[in-house]
Design a protein around this motif. Structure first.
Motif, PDB file in Angstrom:
ATOM      1  N   GLU A  19      13.480   6.628  13.580  1.00 10.30           N
ATOM      2  CA  GLU A  19      12.204   7.206  13.157  1.00 10.30           C
ATOM      3  C   GLU A  19      11.642   6.347  12.036  1.00 10.30           C
ATOM      4  OE1 GLU A  19      12.371  11.335  12.152  1.00 10.30           O
ATOM      5  OE2 GLU A  19      13.492  11.841  13.946  1.00 10.30           O
ATOM      6  N   LYS A  22       8.737   7.640   6.337  1.00  8.97           N
ATOM      7  CA  LYS A  22       7.460   8.194   5.906  1.00  8.97           C
ATOM      8  C   LYS A  22       7.214   7.757   4.464  1.00  8.97           C
ATOM      9  CE  LYS A  22       7.846  12.132   8.972  1.00  8.97           C
ATOM     10  NZ  LYS A  22       8.837  11.527   9.813  1.00  8.97           N
ATOM     11  N   TYR A  32       9.277  -0.108   2.877  1.00 11.11           N
ATOM     12  CA  TYR A  32       8.860   1.222   2.455  1.00 11.11           C
ATOM     13  C   TYR A  32       9.392   1.545   1.065  1.00 11.11           C
ATOM     14  CZ  TYR A  32       6.783   2.545   6.865  1.00 11.11           C
ATOM     15  OH  TYR A  32       5.969   2.611   7.947  1.00 11.11           O
TER      16      TYR A  32
END
Length: 71
Positions: A19, A22, A32
């Motif tokens: 995944e 986020k 990230y």
């Protein structure tokens, strides 16, 4: 251990169970910014603390819109 990618606690990007993280990407390194990491927002862009520390002072000044001058 993941049966598809062999990852432990995380999955490789090629894994079907992977995944996308986020959050925001660091403008300097493209990675990230993860929970618990320090970052700065400069002119709408996010930067890891470590990425800013690795920049020379001239580059940091340019991020803020300044430049070094010479006599």
């Amino acid at each position: 251990m993941c049966q598809y990618c062999g990852g432990i606690a995380t999955h490789a990007p090629r894994c079907p169970l992977y995944e996308e993280p986020k959050g925001w990407k660091c403008k300097e390194c493209g990675e990230y910014i993860l929970e618990g990491e320090k970052y700065a927002t400069i002119r709408g862009h996010k930067y890891h603390e470590e990425c800013l520390e690795d920049m020379c002072i001239e580059r940091v000044l340019r991020l803020f819109g300044y430049k070094l001058e010479e006599m």
